[in-house]
Design a protein around this motif. Sequence first.
Motif, PDB file in Angstrom:
ATOM      1  N   GLN B 262       0.843  -1.194   0.000  1.00 26.12           N
ATOM      2  CA  GLN B 262       0.000   0.000   0.000  1.00 26.12           C
ATOM      3  C   GLN B 262       0.887   1.257   0.000  1.00 26.12           C
ATOM      4  O   GLN B 262       0.633   2.208  -0.744  1.00 26.12           O
ATOM      5  N   GLY B 263       1.927   1.220   0.833  1.00 28.00           N
ATOM      6  CA  GLY B 263       2.847   2.359   0.906  1.00 28.00           C
ATOM      7  C   GLY B 263       3.527   2.606  -0.436  1.00 28.00           C
ATOM      8  O   GLY B 263       3.645   3.750  -0.892  1.00 28.00           O
ATOM      9  N   PHE B 264       3.980   1.523  -1.075  1.00 29.19           N
ATOM     10  CA  PHE B 264       4.601   1.649  -2.405  1.00 29.19           C
ATOM     11  C   PHE B 264       3.627   2.356  -3.358  1.00 29.19           C
ATOM     12  O   PHE B 264       3.978   3.319  -4.039  1.00 29.19           O
ATOM     13  N   LEU B 265       2.393   1.863  -3.390  1.00 26.85           N
ATOM     14  CA  LEU B 265       1.418   2.374  -4.361  1.00 26.85           C
ATOM     15  C   LEU B 265       1.117   3.849  -4.109  1.00 26.85           C
ATOM     16  O   LEU B 265       1.059   4.652  -5.052  1.00 26.85           O
ATOM     17  N   ILE B 266       0.930   4.220  -2.842  1.00 26.33           N
ATOM     18  CA  ILE B 266       0.576   5.622  -2.558  1.00 26.33           C
ATOM     19  C   ILE B 266       1.765   6.528  -2.876  1.00 26.33           C
ATOM     20  O   ILE B 266       1.584   7.630  -3.406  1.00 26.33           O
ATOM     21  N   PHE B 268       3.967   5.949  -5.212  1.00 24.32           N
ATOM     22  CA  PHE B 268       3.972   6.045  -6.687  1.00 24.32           C
ATOM     23  C   PHE B 268       2.897   7.028  -7.160  1.00 24.32           C
ATOM     24  O   PHE B 268       3.114   7.816  -8.081  1.00 24.32           O
ATOM     25  N   ILE B 269       1.719   6.965  -6.521  1.00 26.32           N
ATOM     26  CA  ILE B 269       0.604   7.826  -6.958  1.00 26.32           C
ATOM     27  C   ILE B 269       0.956   9.300  -6.752  1.00 26.32           C
ATOM     28  O   ILE B 269       0.823  10.123  -7.670  1.00 26.32           O
ATOM     29  N   PHE B 270       1.440   9.647  -5.560  1.00 31.49           N
ATOM     30  CA  PHE B 270       1.776  11.055  -5.305  1.00 31.49           C
ATOM     31  C   PHE B 270       2.939  11.501  -6.204  1.00 31.49           C
ATOM     32  O   PHE B 270       2.957  12.627  -6.678  1.00 31.49           O
ATOM     33  N   THR B 271       3.904  10.597  -6.417  1.00 36.07           N
ATOM     34  CA  THR B 271       5.008  10.953  -7.314  1.00 36.07           C
ATOM     35  C   THR B 271       4.460  11.214  -8.720  1.00 36.07           C
ATOM     36  O   THR B 271       4.874  12.172  -9.383  1.00 36.07           O
ATOM     37  N   GLY B 272       3.521  10.380  -9.153  1.00 37.77           N
ATOM     38  CA  GLY B 272       2.914  10.549 -10.483  1.00 37.77           C
ATOM     39  C   GLY B 272       2.168  11.874 -10.587  1.00 37.77           C
ATOM     40  O   GLY B 272       2.261  12.567 -11.604  1.00 37.77           O
ATOM     41  N   VAL B 273       1.449  12.232  -9.533  1.00 41.38           N
ATOM     42  CA  VAL B 273       0.695  13.487  -9.536  1.00 41.38           C
ATOM     43  C   VAL B 273       1.662  14.680  -9.593  1.00 41.38           C
ATOM     44  O   VAL B 273       1.463  15.635 -10.359  1.00 41.38           O
ATOM     45  N   ILE B 274       2.737  14.592  -8.788  1.00 46.38           N
ATOM     46  CA  ILE B 274       3.729  15.683  -8.775  1.00 46.38           C
ATOM     47  C   ILE B 274       4.419  15.769 -10.146  1.00 46.38           C
ATOM     48  O   ILE B 274       4.686  16.863 -10.652  1.00 46.38           O
ATOM     49  N   PHE B 275       4.656  14.621 -10.757  1.00 47.04           N
ATOM     50  CA  PHE B 275       5.228  14.572 -12.110  1.00 47.04           C
ATOM     51  C   PHE B 275       4.314  15.337 -13.072  1.00 47.04           C
ATOM     52  O   PHE B 275       4.771  16.152 -13.880  1.00 47.04           O
ATOM     53  N   TYR B 276       3.016  15.086 -12.954  1.00 43.97           N
ATOM     54  CA  TYR B 276       2.035  15.745 -13.828  1.00 43.97           C
ATOM     55  C   TYR B 276       2.054  17.265 -13.610  1.00 43.97           C
ATOM     56  O   TYR B 276       2.076  18.049 -14.566  1.00 43.97           O
ATOM     57  N   ILE B 277       2.086  17.683 -12.333  1.00 46.84           N
ATOM     58  CA  ILE B 277       2.057  19.126 -12.045  1.00 46.84           C
ATOM     59  C   ILE B 277       3.321  19.801 -12.594  1.00 46.84           C
ATOM     60  O   ILE B 277       3.251  20.874 -13.197  1.00 46.84           O
ATOM     61  N   TRP B 278       4.474  19.139 -12.434  1.00 45.70           N
ATOM     62  CA  TRP B 278       5.702  19.753 -12.941  1.00 45.70           C
ATOM     63  C   TRP B 278       5.714  19.823 -14.463  1.00 45.70           C
ATOM     64  O   TRP B 278       6.233  20.784 -15.041  1.00 45.70           O
ATOM     65  N   THR B 279       5.144  18.812 -15.100  1.00 48.06           N
ATOM     66  CA  THR B 279       5.072  18.884 -16.568  1.00 48.06           C
ATOM     67  C   THR B 279       4.129  20.027 -16.966  1.00 48.06           C
ATOM     68  O   THR B 279       4.351  20.697 -17.975  1.00 48.06           O
ATOM     69  N   SER B 280       3.096  20.267 -16.142  1.00 48.33           N
ATOM     70  CA  SER B 280       2.188  21.388 -16.393  1.00 48.33           C
ATOM     71  C   SER B 280       2.921  22.714 -16.231  1.00 48.33           C
ATOM     72  O   SER B 280       2.732  23.634 -17.023  1.00 48.33           O
ATOM     73  N   ILE B 281       3.748  22.799 -15.188  1.00 43.54           N
ATOM     74  CA  ILE B 281       4.480  24.054 -14.946  1.00 43.54           C
ATOM     75  C   ILE B 281       5.434  24.355 -16.112  1.00 43.54           C
ATOM     76  O   ILE B 281       5.583  25.499 -16.525  1.00 43.54           O
ATOM     77  N   ARG B 282       6.007  23.290 -16.673  1.00 43.76           N
ATOM     78  CA  ARG B 282       6.977  23.488 -17.757  1.00 43.76           C
ATOM     79  C   ARG B 282       6.383  24.175 -18.972  1.00 43.76           C
ATOM     80  O   ARG B 282       7.083  24.813 -19.744  1.00 43.76           O
ATOM     81  N   ARG B 283       5.050  23.996 -19.170  1.00 44.35           N
ATOM     82  CA  ARG B 283       4.473  24.620 -20.368  1.00 44.35           C
ATOM     83  C   ARG B 283       3.954  26.038 -20.093  1.00 44.35           C
ATOM     84  O   ARG B 283       3.404  26.669 -20.990  1.00 44.35           O
ATOM     85  N   ILE B 284       4.086  26.523 -18.839  1.00 44.22           N
ATOM     86  CA  ILE B 284       3.652  27.888 -18.537  1.00 44.22           C
ATOM     87  C   ILE B 284       4.766  28.851 -18.954  1.00 44.22           C
ATOM     88  O   ILE B 284       5.886  28.779 -18.428  1.00 44.22           O
ATOM     89  N   THR B 306      10.047   6.485   1.194  1.00 49.26           N
ATOM     90  CA  THR B 306      10.972   5.446   1.671  1.00 49.26           C
ATOM     91  C   THR B 306      10.833   5.271   3.185  1.00 49.26           C
ATOM     92  O   THR B 306      10.782   4.155   3.699  1.00 49.26           O
ATOM     93  N   LEU B 307      10.765   6.407   3.873  1.00 48.82           N
ATOM     94  CA  LEU B 307      10.634   6.364   5.331  1.00 48.82           C
ATOM     95  C   LEU B 307       9.324   5.691   5.732  1.00 48.82           C
ATOM     96  O   LEU B 307       9.277   4.865   6.650  1.00 48.82           O
ATOM     97  N   TRP B 308       8.279   6.029   5.029  1.00 52.61           N
ATOM     98  CA  TRP B 308       6.969   5.450   5.339  1.00 52.61           C
ATOM     99  C   TRP B 308       6.976   3.930   5.169  1.00 52.61           C
ATOM    100  O   TRP B 308       6.482   3.184   6.013  1.00 52.61           O
ATOM    101  N   ILE B 309       7.577   3.465   4.074  1.00 51.45           N
ATOM    102  CA  ILE B 309       7.443   2.040   3.742  1.00 51.45           C
ATOM    103  C   ILE B 309       8.432   1.166   4.518  1.00 51.45           C
ATOM    104  O   ILE B 309       8.192  -0.020   4.698  1.00 51.45           O
ATOM    105  N   THR B 310       9.552   1.735   4.977  1.00 51.16           N
ATOM    106  CA  THR B 310      10.567   0.919   5.659  1.00 51.16           C
ATOM    107  C   THR B 310       9.921  -0.013   6.692  1.00 51.16           C
ATOM    108  O   THR B 310       9.356   0.442   7.684  1.00 51.16           O
ATOM    109  N   PRO B 311       9.966  -1.333   6.447  1.00 51.58           N
ATOM    110  CA  PRO B 311       9.277  -2.252   7.366  1.00 51.58           C
ATOM    111  C   PRO B 311      10.140  -2.685   8.553  1.00 51.58           C
ATOM    112  O   PRO B 311      11.367  -2.615   8.472  1.00 51.58           O
ATOM    113  N   LEU B 393      -2.663   2.995 -11.067  1.00 50.14           N
ATOM    114  CA  LEU B 393      -2.255   2.756  -9.675  1.00 50.14           C
ATOM    115  C   LEU B 393      -3.410   2.947  -8.695  1.00 50.14           C
ATOM    116  O   LEU B 393      -3.532   2.216  -7.713  1.00 50.14           O
ATOM    117  N   ILE B 394      -4.279   3.921  -8.983  1.00 55.53           N
ATOM    118  CA  ILE B 394      -5.434   4.159  -8.110  1.00 55.53           C
ATOM    119  C   ILE B 394      -6.371   2.941  -8.142  1.00 55.53           C
ATOM    120  O   ILE B 394      -6.854   2.479  -7.106  1.00 55.53           O
TER     121      ILE B 394
END
Lengths: 218, 466
Positions: B262-266, B268-284, B306-311, B393-394
């Motif tokens: 679950q930690g891995f997936l979340i 990845f999801i937030f990283t993907g969202v941040i990736f999307y926002i930065w790609t959006s910023i690049r076209r401004i 990484t800190l969250w998932i460390t078991p 991922l969602i």
Amino acid sequence: MKPELKPTAMLKHPIAVAVYLLLFLWVVAPLVPEETGLQLGLGYRLFYTFFVLFGVAVIMLNRMSPVRHLASQGATLGAIALVFVLTLALPTLIAQVYPYPKGSVPQPGEGEVEELSPAELGKKLFFGEGDLQPSCSLCHRWEGKGGTRGPELTNVKDVAGSRKPGVSAEEYLRNHILKGSAYHTVEGFPPLMPPYEGNITEEQLDAIMALLLGEGGE
Amino acid sequence: MDIPLIGSRGALWLVSELHLFLAAFILGAPIFIVVCEYLGHRSGDYRYERLAKEMMRVTAIAYSFTAITGGIFAFILWTSYQSFSQFLFEKFGPAWMIYIGLIVLEVILMYVYYYSWEPWKDRKMLHIGVGVALNVVGTVVMFIINGIGAYMLTPTEEALNWWQMLNNDSWSGLNLHRFIANITFGGFIAGLFGAFMFLFSRSEKEKAFYDWMAYIGTLIGVGSLMTLPLAGYIYAKELFLYSATISTFQMADRLAPFFVMQGFLITFIFTGVIFYIWTSIRRIEGAERFHRYRTPIFTAVVLFGTLWITPANMLPDMVTDPEALGIPVGAVIIPERMAALSLMMPKALAVTGILIVTFLTYMIYLRALKTGRITWGSIAPQAQYSLIAVGALIIYLMGLMGAIRELSRDDWHVAMQIRDMSPYWWVPPLAHTATMTAIATILFFAVMAFIFWVGFLLGRKEEVEQ
């Protein structure tokens, strides 16, 4: 000289930072004495290596120039499906290796477990020391140890031959393991036996059979 | 009756997950469809109206698939788990009747809402009112089935009637969590739809609209996703108060690796969202000065993840002895002086850190918008591919969490009351669960891709010809 080629700039490059971190994990970390309570085991070094590679891959991907807007509908659909499936493959692959490395399951003829006889290996599998899920001992007992959902199996070789008319003990047990309750259920017990077909290797099946029938299958 | 090849549990697993993905979508999407319609009505921005209408078209087609998969689900349950099905139908009799009655009402409201869009365009508030009623009925339908699902894990002791059984200890937690999760799901699927349509668009006008739509869907998805950890904690607390055994089984025993996933997936999801926002910023245009924050932001989100998932350990349960398998204990158990990292406190801080970093990224995006100029439709295609990855991922995360909730009962149909007496009573390992979830996710994607194609790409050709 272009600014990005300056040695200091190169040192700050994400790939360079990733290399330092990996060197730390794989060269420096193993040298840390165990008594410090900080020595990272193999599992954790692999775990952190994944995140280093993941982080640098994301940063580099985000720095890429815009990719082409595909012209044909077929290619667009293909690209979307590819991204979708590859994304799913990542967590699914992590899950395959996460709980236990598959290679850790003792196999006949491999390294230090070479001296194990098939019946000894079968006993290990019976008691869950491997990736056979669920292990036999969750439901069955061997020499008094194990679960009670299913019958005791210590002397099963003496009775298995009479469970189904015209079916030998070996054939009965093999089919029972592969097909589960759908093949047969012993009177007085609920139909709980799962079918192991597709979930057990030939070597594992032979090992369990060797245990149930006695060493060598006599 | 057993199902050939994949067995009863495998079949029920795939169909129920597919049904729940569709059900989550048809419950979540109408919530923001109505909100978008209202925003369009108030602001006069036609894009909101079009977004709402197009998503409603997708939702209307998805209703049929939800019904079909629901029927198959009920059929497998009846044929493969007869005595247990009988128990559910007998004990919850009145609840089922209300459930079926409300589904009929929901479908009627859905058709009225969908087909009255044009005829009632001058009576907008009446139309929006029907949409609100559709959402209220849909939410009550979900609450009823949640009550039955929650009962299976936390059954009310000495319940006298169906209401007491429905009103069990984890009902409200599950209701809250699923309500928010459905909005998140609907938002991200709208983002997925926008991305899908953007990539298929050829005209600049279409690209501009779907670029904007993907942005709005993702914004709603992320906004509600950020409140989900709190709802998750509330739900987990209810389970813990009911029985600490459930929590131990989830967090420290057989299901612990599932929560690592679950930690891995979340992450990845937030990283993907941040990736999307930065790609959006690049076209401004004119926002280049913000680019220097990109690497620190990505580094921070991956570090917190990484800190969250460390078991605490990498063992599949509480009884496995790694030494018996020839694995050194140190390889799979966290070093002594790092053990604090595996406790709840640093993990809660790490999750908070991920949320703050995501929020900061969005703030940077808003600042960039103020200083620069955005051209909708000009975004790099990789931003849309990142939304497709986030969508995958969602869906996968929802499937995995559903499996965790079901498997938390161990070998019981109803915890401590009705034992699973089928050959599939055992808790499968994470590897098997992940494979099943991936198959269900691909099936859902195939259904949604078909809906997008039949509802829009085919239709668009006709519109061009007209």
